[in-house]
Write a protein that holds these residues in place. Structure first.
Motif, PDB file in Angstrom:
ATOM      1  N   THR A  83       1.287  -1.654  -0.079  1.00  0.00           N
ATOM      2  CA  THR A  83       0.140  -0.222   0.468  1.00  0.00           C
ATOM      3  C   THR A  83       0.702   1.035  -0.260  1.00  0.00           C
ATOM      4  O   THR A  83       0.959   2.534  -0.489  1.00  0.00           O
ATOM      5  CB  THR A  83      -1.105   0.099   1.344  1.00  0.00           C
ATOM      6  OG1 THR A  83      -2.051  -0.977   1.083  1.00  0.00           O
ATOM      7  CG2 THR A  83      -1.930   0.900   1.257  1.00  0.00           C
ATOM      8  N   SER A 113      -9.200   2.091  -4.129  1.00  0.00           N
ATOM      9  CA  SER A 113     -10.224   0.622  -3.888  1.00  0.00           C
ATOM     10  C   SER A 113     -11.775   0.479  -4.296  1.00  0.00           C
ATOM     11  O   SER A 113     -12.123   1.077  -4.403  1.00  0.00           O
ATOM     12  CB  SER A 113     -10.720   0.465  -2.100  1.00  0.00           C
ATOM     13  OG  SER A 113     -11.502  -0.077  -1.658  1.00  0.00           O
ATOM     14  N   LYS A 119     -13.812  -4.040  -0.319  1.00  0.00           N
ATOM     15  CA  LYS A 119     -12.668  -5.131   0.931  1.00  0.00           C
ATOM     16  C   LYS A 119     -13.040  -5.779   1.379  1.00  0.00           C
ATOM     17  O   LYS A 119     -13.960  -6.990   0.798  1.00  0.00           O
ATOM     18  CB  LYS A 119     -13.439  -4.633   1.880  1.00  0.00           C
ATOM     19  CG  LYS A 119     -13.280  -2.748   1.799  1.00  0.00           C
ATOM     20  CD  LYS A 119     -13.997  -2.054   3.591  1.00  0.00           C
ATOM     21  CE  LYS A 119     -12.744  -0.612   3.510  1.00  0.00           C
ATOM     22  NZ  LYS A 119     -13.792   0.116   5.039  1.00  0.00           N
ATOM     23  N   SER A 120     -11.626  -6.751   1.439  1.00  0.00           N
ATOM     24  CA  SER A 120     -11.293  -8.201   1.874  1.00  0.00           C
ATOM     25  C   SER A 120     -12.554  -8.056   3.077  1.00  0.00           C
ATOM     26  O   SER A 120     -12.687  -8.033   3.885  1.00  0.00           O
ATOM     27  CB  SER A 120     -10.327  -8.511   1.641  1.00  0.00           C
ATOM     28  OG  SER A 120      -9.879  -7.815   3.718  1.00  0.00           O
ATOM     29  N   ARG A 142      -9.611  -5.395   4.328  1.00  0.00           N
ATOM     30  CA  ARG A 142      -8.331  -4.743   3.778  1.00  0.00           C
ATOM     31  C   ARG A 142      -8.845  -3.779   2.447  1.00  0.00           C
ATOM     32  O   ARG A 142      -9.585  -4.603   2.015  1.00  0.00           O
ATOM     33  CB  ARG A 142      -6.831  -5.617   3.975  1.00  0.00           C
ATOM     34  CG  ARG A 142      -6.265  -5.799   4.647  1.00  0.00           C
ATOM     35  CD  ARG A 142      -5.480  -7.372   4.456  1.00  0.00           C
ATOM     36  NE  ARG A 142      -4.130  -6.915   5.837  1.00  0.00           N
ATOM     37  CZ  ARG A 142      -4.639  -8.458   6.565  1.00  0.00           C
ATOM     38  NH1 ARG A 142      -5.423  -8.979   6.268  1.00  0.00           N
ATOM     39  NH2 ARG A 142      -4.021  -8.846   7.740  1.00  0.00           N
ATOM     40  N   PRO A 143      -8.598  -3.167   1.961  1.00  0.00           N
ATOM     41  CA  PRO A 143      -9.110  -2.670   0.959  1.00  0.00           C
ATOM     42  C   PRO A 143      -8.398  -3.394  -0.474  1.00  0.00           C
ATOM     43  O   PRO A 143      -7.819  -3.747  -0.233  1.00  0.00           O
ATOM     44  CB  PRO A 143      -8.779  -1.264   0.312  1.00  0.00           C
ATOM     45  CG  PRO A 143      -7.558  -0.456   2.052  1.00  0.00           C
ATOM     46  CD  PRO A 143      -7.668  -1.891   2.924  1.00  0.00           C
ATOM     47  N   ILE A 144      -9.294  -3.398  -1.497  1.00  0.00           N
ATOM     48  CA  ILE A 144      -8.945  -3.930  -2.281  1.00  0.00           C
ATOM     49  C   ILE A 144      -8.243  -2.684  -3.333  1.00  0.00           C
ATOM     50  O   ILE A 144      -9.528  -2.461  -4.116  1.00  0.00           O
ATOM     51  CB  ILE A 144      -9.995  -5.200  -3.506  1.00  0.00           C
ATOM     52  CG1 ILE A 144      -9.933  -6.332  -2.403  1.00  0.00           C
ATOM     53  CG2 ILE A 144      -9.295  -6.035  -4.671  1.00  0.00           C
ATOM     54  CD1 ILE A 144     -11.506  -6.758  -2.699  1.00  0.00           C
ATOM     55  N   LEU A 145      -7.189  -2.963  -3.858  1.00  0.00           N
ATOM     56  CA  LEU A 145      -6.450  -1.592  -4.532  1.00  0.00           C
ATOM     57  C   LEU A 145      -6.071  -1.772  -5.910  1.00  0.00           C
ATOM     58  O   LEU A 145      -5.986  -2.608  -5.848  1.00  0.00           O
ATOM     59  CB  LEU A 145      -5.176  -1.243  -3.950  1.00  0.00           C
ATOM     60  CG  LEU A 145      -5.449  -0.683  -2.767  1.00  0.00           C
ATOM     61  CD1 LEU A 145      -4.503  -0.484  -1.389  1.00  0.00           C
ATOM     62  CD2 LEU A 145      -6.439   0.627  -2.088  1.00  0.00           C
ATOM     63  N   ALA A 149      -4.045  -4.956 -10.243  1.00  0.00           N
ATOM     64  CA  ALA A 149      -4.732  -4.462  -9.434  1.00  0.00           C
ATOM     65  C   ALA A 149      -3.927  -5.794  -9.424  1.00  0.00           C
ATOM     66  O   ALA A 149      -4.222  -7.122  -9.195  1.00  0.00           O
ATOM     67  CB  ALA A 149      -5.768  -5.201  -8.929  1.00  0.00           C
ATOM     68  N   SER A 153     -13.284 -10.109  -3.234  1.00  0.00           N
ATOM     69  CA  SER A 153     -12.480 -10.333  -4.834  1.00  0.00           C
ATOM     70  C   SER A 153     -13.239 -10.525  -5.408  1.00  0.00           C
ATOM     71  O   SER A 153     -13.601  -9.360  -6.877  1.00  0.00           O
ATOM     72  CB  SER A 153     -11.360 -10.851  -4.808  1.00  0.00           C
ATOM     73  OG  SER A 153     -11.375 -12.399  -4.433  1.00  0.00           O
TER      74      SER A 153
END
Length: 284
Positions: free
Chosen positions: A19, A37, A40-41, A45-48, A112, A211
């Motif tokens: 990150t 993002s 989120k998982s 956690r952000p899925i970036l 990603a 995801s």
């Protein structure tokens, strides 16, 4: 021309470091990189995703887009690193290399690097191979450990049974000590999901994983994406998988990706349809 932070491809970044690197590249070239993002998982956690294009000319959604991802599973370590290195290479080459400059000016890349951040964090910290599942997470028995003698190693044989390795204590001075590595069954790993994308031949309810749900919503919203590349692997390679019938094209794409990422990359055979997998779904 932006001065892009270097990336050490000899080690895998944990989520915090990844990150930080995305933010550093975005700060170095804000007109070329926008990190955001898409979901989120399970652990929050952000899925970036990093959008890479020259926004001084046109916004990214006004250009043809290429989706590139990594880290569908926790052990897809090298694929995640390849995505970060590709990001660095594209941004660093803008204004210096004519081909890369034109590519970033006229195309938008959606990169990603880590779609399964929770599972990859577990893999990095404990070596556990935990697949993405909609239910209870279980460590996958798809490998075995082997030991390498190292006087600075973190493991030692158990006194009662030297076939068993236990952690070395800080006060331990008398060896032998070892490093432990996992030898994985790549073929079996390839059969493990996620198989959570929509497919008419499956009765299971799709999009149960954070995801897959995030990627699905992204693709539905960003209609400018015309191509998708998914980098994955248990940590010993980068594979370029495609359902495209032209193996010559696949080979050329693989060679170019290897040149850009600076990492070994090999194309697979044209993928058989695997219900619910990302490339099967996105190619339909």
């Amino acid at each position: 021309m932006p001065v892009v932070p270097t990336l050490d491809v000899e080690k895998y970044l944990d989520f915090k470091s990844m990150t930080h690197y995305l933010k550093a590249v975005s700060s170095a070239a804000p007109h070329l990189v926008r990190a955001f993002s898409i979901g989120k998982s399970k652990a929050g956690r952000p899925i970036l995703v990093a959008e890479v294009t020259n926004r001084n000319l046109r916004e990214g959604r006004q250009k043809p887009g290429i989706w590139i991802d990594g880290g569908h599973q926790g052990w897809h370590l090298l694929g995640s690193t390849a995505c970060l290195e590709l990001l660095r290479f594209l941004v660093a080459g803008h204004g210096r290399d004519e081909f890369l400059t034109d590519l970033v000016d006229q195309t938008v890349f959606y990169i990603a690097p880590r779609l399964a951040p929770d599972e990859m964090e577990l893999c990095l910290k404990s070596g556990a191979l935990v697949p993405q599942t909609a239910g209870e997470e279980k460590v996958s028995e798809v490998g075995r450990q082997f030991r390498v003698l190292n006087s600075l190693g973190s493991w030692k044989p158990f006194k009662r049974d030297n076939r068993v390795m236990v952690g070395r204590n800080p006060e331990d001075r008398k060896g032998p000590f070892f490093d432990l590595y996992r030898q994985v069954d790549s073929e079996r790993l390839g059969q493990i999901g996620p198989h959570d994308f929509p497919n008419t031949s499956r009765q299971e309810i799709p999009l149960q994983l954070p995801s897959t749900r995030a990627v699905f919503e992204f693709m539905r919203t960003y209609g400018n994406v015309f191509a998708a590349i998914s980098t994955s692997g248990p940590g010993d390679r980068v594979s370029l998988v495609s359902n495209h019938a032209d193996t010559g094209l696949l080979k050329n794409l693989s060679q170019r990706l290897s040149e850009l990422a600076g990492l070994p990359c090999a194309p697979s055979n044209p993928a058989r349809k695997k219900p619910g997998q990302f490339l099967s779904w996105v190619s339909e």
